[in-house]
Design a protein around this motif. Sequence first.
Motif, PDB file in Angstrom:
ATOM      1  N   MET A 136     -13.801  -8.526  11.816  1.00 32.08           N
ATOM      2  CA  MET A 136     -14.822  -8.319  10.923  1.00 32.08           C
ATOM      3  C   MET A 136     -15.116  -9.686  10.315  1.00 32.08           C
ATOM      4  O   MET A 136     -14.309 -10.674  10.033  1.00 32.08           O
ATOM      5  CB  MET A 136     -14.264  -7.311  10.122  1.00 32.08           C
ATOM      6  N   SER A 137     -16.361  -9.646   9.613  1.00 32.14           N
ATOM      7  CA  SER A 137     -16.736 -10.434   8.420  1.00 32.14           C
ATOM      8  C   SER A 137     -15.979 -10.675   7.226  1.00 32.14           C
ATOM      9  O   SER A 137     -15.441  -9.332   7.050  1.00 32.14           O
ATOM     10  CB  SER A 137     -18.323 -10.567   8.361  1.00 32.14           C
ATOM     11  N   PRO A 138     -15.511 -11.408   6.683  1.00 32.32           N
ATOM     12  CA  PRO A 138     -14.906 -11.562   5.445  1.00 32.32           C
ATOM     13  C   PRO A 138     -15.427 -10.583   4.444  1.00 32.32           C
ATOM     14  O   PRO A 138     -14.627  -9.746   3.765  1.00 32.32           O
ATOM     15  CB  PRO A 138     -14.864 -12.840   5.087  1.00 32.32           C
ATOM     16  N   ARG A 139     -16.585 -10.619   4.106  1.00 32.76           N
ATOM     17  CA  ARG A 139     -17.273  -9.646   3.327  1.00 32.76           C
ATOM     18  C   ARG A 139     -17.180  -8.140   3.525  1.00 32.76           C
ATOM     19  O   ARG A 139     -16.790  -7.507   2.807  1.00 32.76           O
ATOM     20  CB  ARG A 139     -18.723 -10.015   3.128  1.00 32.76           C
ATOM     21  N   ASN A 140     -17.481  -7.950   4.973  1.00 31.01           N
ATOM     22  CA  ASN A 140     -17.429  -6.622   5.479  1.00 31.01           C
ATOM     23  C   ASN A 140     -15.897  -5.922   5.382  1.00 31.01           C
ATOM     24  O   ASN A 140     -15.723  -4.770   5.119  1.00 31.01           O
ATOM     25  CB  ASN A 140     -18.150  -6.505   6.821  1.00 31.01           C
ATOM     26  N   PHE A 141     -14.964  -6.970   6.107  1.00 36.26           N
ATOM     27  CA  PHE A 141     -13.720  -6.542   6.017  1.00 36.26           C
ATOM     28  C   PHE A 141     -13.191  -6.188   4.464  1.00 36.26           C
ATOM     29  O   PHE A 141     -12.544  -5.112   4.424  1.00 36.26           O
ATOM     30  CB  PHE A 141     -12.844  -7.651   6.312  1.00 36.26           C
ATOM     31  N   ALA A 142     -13.360  -7.059   3.276  1.00 40.89           N
ATOM     32  CA  ALA A 142     -13.022  -6.691   2.081  1.00 40.89           C
ATOM     33  C   ALA A 142     -13.565  -5.456   1.457  1.00 40.89           C
ATOM     34  O   ALA A 142     -12.517  -4.559   0.919  1.00 40.89           O
ATOM     35  CB  ALA A 142     -13.259  -7.788   1.381  1.00 40.89           C
ATOM     36  N   ARG A 143     -14.646  -5.343   1.963  1.00 45.39           N
ATOM     37  CA  ARG A 143     -15.143  -4.127   1.293  1.00 45.39           C
ATOM     38  C   ARG A 143     -14.829  -2.654   1.999  1.00 45.39           C
ATOM     39  O   ARG A 143     -14.544  -1.648   1.223  1.00 45.39           O
ATOM     40  CB  ARG A 143     -16.967  -4.078   1.575  1.00 45.39           C
ATOM     41  N   VAL A 144     -14.780  -2.951   3.513  1.00 43.16           N
ATOM     42  CA  VAL A 144     -14.383  -1.516   4.167  1.00 43.16           C
ATOM     43  C   VAL A 144     -12.737  -1.342   3.783  1.00 43.16           C
ATOM     44  O   VAL A 144     -12.319  -0.272   3.667  1.00 43.16           O
ATOM     45  CB  VAL A 144     -14.448  -1.842   5.807  1.00 43.16           C
ATOM     46  N   TYR A 145     -11.663  -2.461   3.805  1.00 37.57           N
ATOM     47  CA  TYR A 145     -10.551  -2.326   3.636  1.00 37.57           C
ATOM     48  C   TYR A 145     -10.131  -1.596   2.164  1.00 37.57           C
ATOM     49  O   TYR A 145      -9.474  -0.756   2.031  1.00 37.57           O
ATOM     50  CB  TYR A 145      -9.914  -3.612   3.549  1.00 37.57           C
ATOM     51  N   LEU A 146     -10.982  -2.083   1.116  1.00 42.88           N
ATOM     52  CA  LEU A 146     -10.876  -1.403  -0.274  1.00 42.88           C
ATOM     53  C   LEU A 146     -11.163   0.173  -0.127  1.00 42.88           C
ATOM     54  O   LEU A 146     -10.609   0.934  -0.706  1.00 42.88           O
ATOM     55  CB  LEU A 146     -11.705  -2.037  -1.003  1.00 42.88           C
ATOM     56  N   ARG A 147     -12.225   0.359   0.570  1.00 41.84           N
ATOM     57  CA  ARG A 147     -12.530   1.730   0.495  1.00 41.84           C
ATOM     58  C   ARG A 147     -11.648   2.597   1.364  1.00 41.84           C
ATOM     59  O   ARG A 147     -11.428   3.867   1.047  1.00 41.84           O
ATOM     60  CB  ARG A 147     -14.114   1.742   1.482  1.00 41.84           C
ATOM     61  N   GLU A 148     -11.352   2.058   2.474  1.00 37.68           N
ATOM     62  CA  GLU A 148     -10.252   2.929   3.483  1.00 37.68           C
ATOM     63  C   GLU A 148      -8.868   3.253   2.791  1.00 37.68           C
ATOM     64  O   GLU A 148      -8.039   4.016   3.058  1.00 37.68           O
ATOM     65  CB  GLU A 148     -10.209   2.180   4.597  1.00 37.68           C
ATOM     66  N   THR A 149      -8.269   1.798   1.922  1.00 40.26           N
ATOM     67  CA  THR A 149      -6.812   1.931   1.593  1.00 40.26           C
ATOM     68  C   THR A 149      -6.814   2.243  -0.005  1.00 40.26           C
ATOM     69  O   THR A 149      -5.738   2.299  -0.580  1.00 40.26           O
ATOM     70  CB  THR A 149      -6.253   0.737   1.826  1.00 40.26           C
ATOM     71  N   GLY A 150      -7.950   1.938  -0.709  1.00 41.12           N
ATOM     72  CA  GLY A 150      -7.834   2.057  -2.115  1.00 41.12           C
ATOM     73  C   GLY A 150      -7.381   0.908  -2.892  1.00 41.12           C
ATOM     74  O   GLY A 150      -7.069   1.107  -4.099  1.00 41.12           O
ATOM     75  N   GLU A 151      -7.146  -0.260  -1.994  1.00 43.24           N
ATOM     76  CA  GLU A 151      -6.739  -1.423  -2.867  1.00 43.24           C
ATOM     77  C   GLU A 151      -7.320  -2.800  -2.032  1.00 43.24           C
ATOM     78  O   GLU A 151      -7.431  -2.463  -1.094  1.00 43.24           O
ATOM     79  CB  GLU A 151      -5.135  -1.659  -2.959  1.00 43.24           C
ATOM     80  N   SER A 152      -7.126  -3.721  -2.738  1.00 39.62           N
ATOM     81  CA  SER A 152      -7.619  -5.013  -2.095  1.00 39.62           C
ATOM     82  C   SER A 152      -6.596  -5.751  -1.153  1.00 39.62           C
ATOM     83  O   SER A 152      -5.397  -5.193  -0.910  1.00 39.62           O
ATOM     84  CB  SER A 152      -7.788  -6.053  -3.130  1.00 39.62           C
ATOM     85  N   PRO A 153      -7.166  -6.380  -0.251  1.00 41.88           N
ATOM     86  CA  PRO A 153      -6.184  -7.090   0.926  1.00 41.88           C
ATOM     87  C   PRO A 153      -5.144  -7.646   0.197  1.00 41.88           C
ATOM     88  O   PRO A 153      -4.116  -7.796   0.848  1.00 41.88           O
ATOM     89  CB  PRO A 153      -7.328  -7.849   1.818  1.00 41.88           C
ATOM     90  N   ALA A 154      -5.410  -8.435  -0.810  1.00 37.91           N
ATOM     91  CA  ALA A 154      -4.556  -9.431  -1.327  1.00 37.91           C
ATOM     92  C   ALA A 154      -3.337  -8.394  -2.036  1.00 37.91           C
ATOM     93  O   ALA A 154      -2.127  -8.742  -1.782  1.00 37.91           O
ATOM     94  CB  ALA A 154      -5.050 -10.230  -2.462  1.00 37.91           C
ATOM     95  N   ARG A 155      -3.813  -7.572  -2.759  1.00 42.27           N
ATOM     96  CA  ARG A 155      -2.798  -6.448  -3.189  1.00 42.27           C
ATOM     97  C   ARG A 155      -1.736  -6.070  -2.021  1.00 42.27           C
ATOM     98  O   ARG A 155      -0.727  -5.781  -2.375  1.00 42.27           O
ATOM     99  CB  ARG A 155      -3.303  -5.332  -4.010  1.00 42.27           C
ATOM    100  N   ALA A 156      -2.626  -5.651  -1.216  1.00 42.54           N
ATOM    101  CA  ALA A 156      -1.954  -4.919  -0.023  1.00 42.54           C
ATOM    102  C   ALA A 156      -0.672  -5.929   0.667  1.00 42.54           C
ATOM    103  O   ALA A 156       0.700  -5.680   0.877  1.00 42.54           O
ATOM    104  CB  ALA A 156      -2.913  -4.561   1.233  1.00 42.54           C
TER     105      ALA A 156
END
Length: 325
Positions: A246-266
């Motif tokens: 995925m593109s970085p911007r889309n990945f960060a947005r979708v990941y936060l929406r699906e998991t409720g937290e940022s990739p860095a926090r995960a």
Amino acid sequence: MTDGPRTVIVTAYDGAKLMDVAGPMQAFSEARRPDGSPAYQVVLASEDGRTVTTDTGVRLETVRLDDAVRPGVDTLLVSGGDLTHPLTVTESLRSCLAEHLDRPRRLGSICTGAFILAELGVLDGRPATTHWAYCRQLQSEHPAVEVDPDAIFVTAGRVWTSAGVSAGIDMALAMIEEDLGHEAALSVARTMVLFLKRPGGQSQFSVELRQQMRDVHGRFDELHDWIRANLGADLSVPALAGVARMSPRNFARVYLRETGESPARAVEKLRLAAARRRLEHTDDPVRVVARHTGFGDDERMRRAFVKALGVSPQDYRSRFGRPGD
């Protein structure tokens, strides 16, 4: 110290969880004053004093709450129950409790009993917790409550709240320690074959389980497996986005929406979980654990442990490591 035993009232109702009622009652009943006499008079109360049937089917005799709450009562605890039951089950009890909220020196809830206190407005503007499965619901239904989904128990002045089941015992032990001192609480813990105090802020359940439950569609299951296998790799958003195609911007947005937290926090949570396992099951030095789990150095890992669990890696190992480590 008071002249006689402190009165602790535990409230129950049909459908109340047996462990929420019995666990704290047992802890308070075991506590002793220096002369060996009981430190607490423990009373099980319900709205009308009839026999209540717990969630397990066990029936418990109670006294009327109005009769139990006398002047000088020390602690009043509200037990949890099955939230699939409508609020009408406890509506009458809440009305009864509302008349007595100012009398006890200390007020608390066990597990989903927090919902009853929240309905009464007791938790507004205060930090509180409940069973992990219902933290989001508590926050949604009562936005004025500062819900802490990770804590075993939370204190806010005279108001205490605990997480599910055994956490009610942890809270009771902490109350005993506050009242009678460390040695008295330690004696109760030994009698009940328990740790006196689990680390402050210890998560109610594993990071991996939390990740699975939040990512309900399983969209990032493969990514999480890859992260666990590559904790020492570049786990920046661009790198993870590449793995997820995925593109970085889309990945960060979708990941936060699906998991409720940022990739860095995960990523930090997954590294923390891996470090906890190594501390529990190996005798690797802390610096080696930090390197293998991607923290890089032991100081960075120490800060992550203190922030998330309230204890250092060394303290965590001393509590949960293999015997003899």
